[in-house]
Write a protein that holds these residues in place. Structure first.
Motif, PDB file in Angstrom:
ATOM      1  N   PRO B  40       0.950  -1.216   0.097  1.00  0.00           N
ATOM      2  CA  PRO B  40      -0.126   0.140  -0.113  1.00  0.00           C
ATOM      3  C   PRO B  40       0.996   1.280   0.063  1.00  0.00           C
ATOM      4  O   PRO B  40       1.790   1.266   0.582  1.00  0.00           O
ATOM      5  N   SER B  41       0.373   2.123  -0.850  1.00  0.00           N
ATOM      6  CA  SER B  41       1.307   3.314  -0.761  1.00  0.00           C
ATOM      7  C   SER B  41       0.974   4.186   0.445  1.00  0.00           C
ATOM      8  O   SER B  41       0.195   4.113   1.032  1.00  0.00           O
ATOM      9  N   GLU B  42       2.064   5.148   0.636  1.00  0.00           N
ATOM     10  CA  GLU B  42       1.770   5.886   1.996  1.00  0.00           C
ATOM     11  C   GLU B  42       0.502   6.809   1.544  1.00  0.00           C
ATOM     12  O   GLU B  42       0.382   7.365   0.692  1.00  0.00           O
ATOM     13  N   LEU B  43      -0.192   7.073   2.744  1.00  0.00           N
ATOM     14  CA  LEU B  43      -1.598   7.699   2.540  1.00  0.00           C
ATOM     15  C   LEU B  43      -1.408   9.246   2.164  1.00  0.00           C
ATOM     16  O   LEU B  43      -1.773   9.718   1.051  1.00  0.00           O
ATOM     17  N   PHE B  44      -0.318   9.907   2.944  1.00  0.00           N
ATOM     18  CA  PHE B  44      -0.111  11.393   2.392  1.00  0.00           C
ATOM     19  C   PHE B  44       1.322  11.541   2.601  1.00  0.00           C
ATOM     20  O   PHE B  44       1.929  11.871   3.561  1.00  0.00           O
ATOM     21  N   PRO B  45       1.981  11.069   1.263  1.00  0.00           N
ATOM     22  CA  PRO B  45       3.204  11.169   1.118  1.00  0.00           C
ATOM     23  C   PRO B  45       3.800  12.646   1.269  1.00  0.00           C
ATOM     24  O   PRO B  45       2.809  13.551   0.882  1.00  0.00           O
ATOM     25  N   PRO B  46       4.954  12.893   1.622  1.00  0.00           N
ATOM     26  CA  PRO B  46       5.443  14.275   1.703  1.00  0.00           C
ATOM     27  C   PRO B  46       5.400  14.919   0.389  1.00  0.00           C
ATOM     28  O   PRO B  46       6.137  14.383  -0.463  1.00  0.00           O
ATOM     29  N   VAL B  47       4.817  16.077   0.289  1.00  0.00           N
ATOM     30  CA  VAL B  47       4.858  16.774  -1.006  1.00  0.00           C
ATOM     31  C   VAL B  47       5.437  18.239  -0.715  1.00  0.00           C
ATOM     32  O   VAL B  47       5.068  18.817   0.034  1.00  0.00           O
ATOM     33  N   LYS B  48       6.389  18.617  -1.505  1.00  0.00           N
ATOM     34  CA  LYS B  48       6.895  20.021  -1.387  1.00  0.00           C
ATOM     35  C   LYS B  48       6.066  20.856  -2.267  1.00  0.00           C
ATOM     36  O   LYS B  48       5.870  20.641  -3.480  1.00  0.00           O
ATOM     37  N   PRO B  49       5.558  22.013  -1.554  1.00  0.00           N
ATOM     38  CA  PRO B  49       4.583  22.818  -2.687  1.00  0.00           C
ATOM     39  C   PRO B  49       5.377  23.633  -3.272  1.00  0.00           C
ATOM     40  O   PRO B  49       6.577  24.074  -2.738  1.00  0.00           O
ATOM     41  N   PRO B  50       5.189  23.853  -4.478  1.00  0.00           N
ATOM     42  CA  PRO B  50       5.702  24.668  -5.209  1.00  0.00           C
ATOM     43  C   PRO B  50       5.697  26.076  -4.754  1.00  0.00           C
ATOM     44  O   PRO B  50       4.641  26.567  -4.397  1.00  0.00           O
TER      45      PRO B  50
END
Lengths: 635, 248
Positions: B40-50
């Motif tokens: 299962p993929s991570e539910l909320f993977p860390p995303v760097k906002p532009p």
């Protein structure tokens, strides 16, 4: 998808004109065309509130109305409402081109919606009867204001009526302001119906038969609508004059306004005279012309595009050229003029000569910058003037050798007329030779005649922006694919691999992602009737206009969210903002606000500025995607 | 069910990995790296906002112009705030005017300085071009027009109708920036120093007046008293309905 633009417009009206107006506007946008009673019913407001709201909206051109059989219908004007977001840009644009006073006029007209010249003059305190009138009616209180006004005439934009009229005349002449006619308050559909009725009554009493006659009929209707749009309608409609002789392009309006300006010029010879006769018609009603502003925005974006690919100084020349052309273009695309094909468009396109460009060019442009001057050491690196002279001092030995550069600085005002022409010509040559075809050479009249193919240029600008957005979302390889599809048309996977020089399995991921987002699409072509997948060719395709719509609606949505965010942020700082807006605090900030509060306020101002900046950047995209593209040819 | 003719769906052998139903299925490729496909993929993977680029000078000026315009519209007669107390009219409901929310705050002394929110636009403060409005709104624009002249009331004081515009010069970005900087400086200072030096403060204020245009009522043609204090609020009640008129 239209919900986003509707929501956006409502939010903008709310931001500027408050709750009551936005509520009425939202009802009209949501439900559509309504009568007064129905607006009240759907909005849950009282009839009196709705009436007041409608007055505000009509004054600002945000609502259109039409009366038939004594029933009035109201309709929201979404275009105008969207243009609210551009007001800051419009003010800045006019300020940059015509000076601060003109910017003041435009910002006041945006504030007022439309205004009569007479009233405007009175409000500026320069009207002829102004002194008497104010003092008598309001007694002491207004006397005070009069005195105050006199005190600060120093900082005021206009000291005499002549100045105001001259500035207004100039803006009218350039097209940034336009006259207001009752027909501008009518919804498009009503104008169409009315024009059709009149044309049928006058010319097609027996009805329209056959395709040939239908085409002619449509053209006649368009001609009548053009006439109404450009010259006003009232007298014409009374006579029902819509005979076949129609002007190919709307010229009469310009002539009329030019006439005003002519008067202005002649009267303005004696500038200080306070009692110059009225130069413009006092009863003239003016408003800001959004269409014309869009043309100017198009020039701005093209100039930026040019400076990205060629050089700064070439871009300056291009700017001068486009600004000359602007005076001959009234709007980015004219829906009432049908263009059959490219050839016709080319023939009707306005031209500009080298001489005109040279006259319009700013004197301080360093023309030699960005041009190859015959010696490799000397290819100037588009630097500013100051840097250039320093360079020459350092490399004095080159100067002696190179005859072309002996003059030293190459600013336009220090060149001889002939050199200047040669320089400008080579800049224009650069513009012609660029693969994007910024200008096209037409003939040699006036030192060289040029034309700009806005249709093609808009398309490449749009492509550029789309590619930028693809790069940001999917990476460089995806952009390469999109670019290949755009230039080559429909491709199957193998061809795409060959053209992009990547392995098949590498591009599959990207194609899938792009398809999911809607940027590219597949077309299946079965080799035989059985439609078996194995015997089918899958072609990938990229459709610019579809993609444009997609990104446009995303942009609307993003803008909505920015405005929502602004509201939320404001709520966060509400206590401090309210305090700062208190009447006793205004002007005495240092006494009443604590350091903490001031910091919070400046934080709020910063974050609002960020959000508004982003909003105006998004708006640039909307201008590009929505306002610039021309409608397709209609053979 | 099956019409036969297909030698079983599972038959993958035979022609060297031919595929299902004649379709070429790409052979398993370890390079595709689908190892964690089953996890299962991570539910909320860390995303760097532009992050957006900071505003340029041009943009800052545009924003400043937009804000100035908005402030002036808000100060002007057409801006309305309905607030929380707007409601759909019900006949049995008593007429109440709430200008503050008792659940959030108590009325304080300084409330008298707060800017009064307008529930209805003050339309009779400027001239209109009547022919641009539909007939049914004419009486709203000019209340003297709709009424029959027979009802002889007191001759009303005719309000002075003028467009409220801004005649003074717009501050340039440099001025705005300077002002902002000064403000920030003051903000830092006032933490340390006590409020005492009256003269200096006076000076500061004068400087402030010189270029802070948007917060300066003196410099503006807009005259707030004109809207509130001309004793005309009563006239608005002709409709006799909800929360109209001004809020006090």
């Amino acid at each position: 998808m239209a919900q986003h633009i509707a929501e956006l417009c409502t939010l903008l009206v709310d931001d500027l004109y408050g709750n009551l107006s936005s509520r009425v506007f939202a009802t009209l946008v949501r439900v559509g065309r309504l009568t007064l009673g129905n607006v009240a019913h759907h909005s849950g407001l009282s009839a009196r509130q709705v009436k007041h709201g409608l007055v505000v909206l009509i004054q600002q051109h945000l609502v259109l109305h039409s009366t038939q059989d004594s029933v009035t219908h109201y309709e929201a004007n979404v275009q105008q409402a969207y243009a609210l977001v551009r007001s800051g840009k419009i003010i800045k644009l006019v300020e940059d081109r015509f000076g601060e006073a003109a910017g003041g006029i435009v910002s006041n007209l945006l504030l007022l919606g439309h205004a009569r010249v007479k009233d405007l003059a009175e409000a500026y305190g320069v009207s002829k009867k102004h002194g008497l009138n104010g003092a008598q009616v309001n007694g002491n209180a207004s006397l005070n204001t009069e005195e105050k006004e006199k005190e600060r005439t120093g900082s005021q934009h206009f000291k005499t009526l002549g100045q105001l009229h001259k500035e207004l005349g100039r803006l009218l002449n350039e097209g940034f302001l336009k006259e207001v006619w009752p027909v501008q308050f009518k919804p498009e559909a009503d104008v169409q119906t009315e024009a059709e009725l009149i044309v049928t009554r006058d010319q097609y009493k027996g009805g329209v038969k056959g395709t040939k006659q239908t085409v002619q009929f449509n053209e006649d209707v368009r001609a009548l609508k053009r006439k109404w749009r450009d010259e006003g309608a009232d007298e014409d409609r009374a006579n029902g004059q819509a005979n076949g002789t129609k002007p190919a392009r709307p010229v009469s309006k310009r002539v009329k306004i030019n006439k005003y300006a002519m008067n202005g010029m002649s009267g303005h010879a004696n500038d200080d005279d306070d009692l110059v006769g009225s130069l413009l018609d006092e009863e003239l009603i003016v408003r800001v012309n959004i269409d014309r502003c869009n043309v100017a925005f198009r020039s701005q974006q093209l100039v930026e595009f040019c400076s990205r690919y060629i050089s700064e100084s070439t871009a300056m020349v291009y700017e001068a050229l486009l600004q000359r052309l602007e005076t001959k273009i009234e709007r980015c695309h004219d829906l009432l003029v049908i263009v059959k094909d490219e050839i016709e468009e080319r023939e009707t396109a306005p031209l500009v000569t080298l001489l005109e460009v040279s006259n319009a060019l700013d004197k301080n442009v360093d023309l030699a910058a960005g041009l190859w001057s015959g010696n490799d050491n000397q290819t100037s690196s588009a630097g500013s003037n100051g840097n250039k002279t320093n360079n020459y001092e350092d490399e004095g030995y080159v100067e002696e050798e190179d005859s072309f550069q002996v003059n030293g600085s190459h600013r336009a005002d220090q060149l001889t007329a002939r050199d200047k022409m040669i320089h400008i010509k080579s800049h224009l040559q650069l513009l012609c030779d660029d693969p994007r075809r910024f200008v096209t050479w037409v003939g040699s009249r006036g030192g060289g005649e040029y034309r700009v193919n806005f249709r093609a240029l808009t398309s490449s600008l749009i492509q550029y922006e789309l590619e930028k957005s693809v790069t940001a979302r999917f990476g460089a390889l995806a952009t390469r694919l999109v670019r290949a599809l755009h230039t080559k048309g429909k491709l199957d996977e193998k061809q795409a691999c060959n053209i992009c020089l990547v392995k098949q399995k590498d591009i599959r991921v990207h194609f899938a992602a792009l398809q999911e987002a809607g940027y590219v699409d597949t077309q299946e072509i079965p080799k035989d009737n059985s439609r078996q997948p194995s015997r089918t060719i899958y072609l990938w395709s990229f459709d610019q206009s579809r993609c444009r719509e997609l990104v446009l609606h995303d942009t609307y949505k993003a803008m909505c969210k920015l405005l929502h965010r602004m509201k939320v942020e404001r709520r966060r700082y509400k206590a401090v903002i309210d305090k700062a807006e208190r009447t006793d605090v205004i002007g005495n900030e240092d006494r009443y606000l604590t350091g903490m509060e001031k910091q919070t306020l400046s934080q709020w101002r910063d974050s609002e500025e960020k959000l508004l900046t982003q909003l105006s950047r998004q708006d640039e995209l909307v201008t590009l995607f929505r306002d610039f593209p021309m409608p397709p040819f209609e053979p | 069910m099956s019409r036969g003719g297909r030698g079983g769906f599972g038959g993958r052998g035979g022609r060297g990995g031919g595929g299902v139903g004649g379709v070429d299925i790409p052979a398993w490729d370890p390079e595709l790296k689908l190892d964690n496909y089953n996890k299962p993929s991570e539910l909320f993977p860390p995303v760097k906002p532009p992050l957006a680029a900071p505003p340029t000078r041009q943009e800052r000026t545009q924003v400043a112009r937009y804000r100035a315009l908005r402030d002036r519209i808000h100060e002007g007669p057409l801006y309305t705030v309905l607030g929380d107390n707007v409601r759909v009219k019900k006949p049995d409901q008593p007429k109440v005017k709430i200008s503050y929310n008792p659940f959030n705050s108590t009325q304080t002394y300084t409330a008298k300085y707060t800017r009064k929110a307008r529930a209805m636009p003050a339309l009779d403060t400027r001239p209109y071009i009547i022919c641009f409005f539909p007939v049914e709104l004419h009486s709203t624009l000019d209340r003297s027009m709709g009424k029959t002249s027979g009802s002889s009331t007191m001759p009303r004081k005719v309000p002075r109708r003028r467009l409220q515009i801004d005649k003074s010069t717009l501050p340039t970005l440099e001025e705005l920036e300077a002002e902002e900087q000064r403000r920030n400086l003051r903000a830092d200072d006032s933490d340390v120093e006590d409020v005492g030096d009256e003269d200096e403060e006076q000076q500061e204020q004068e400087e402030d007046d010189a270029f802070s245009e948007d917060e300066d009522d003196e410099n503006n043609d807009y005259n707030a008293e004109q809207y509130f204090d001309d004793g005309e609020a009563d006239d608005y009640d002709e409709g006799g309905d909800d929360g109209g008129g001004y809020d006090y």
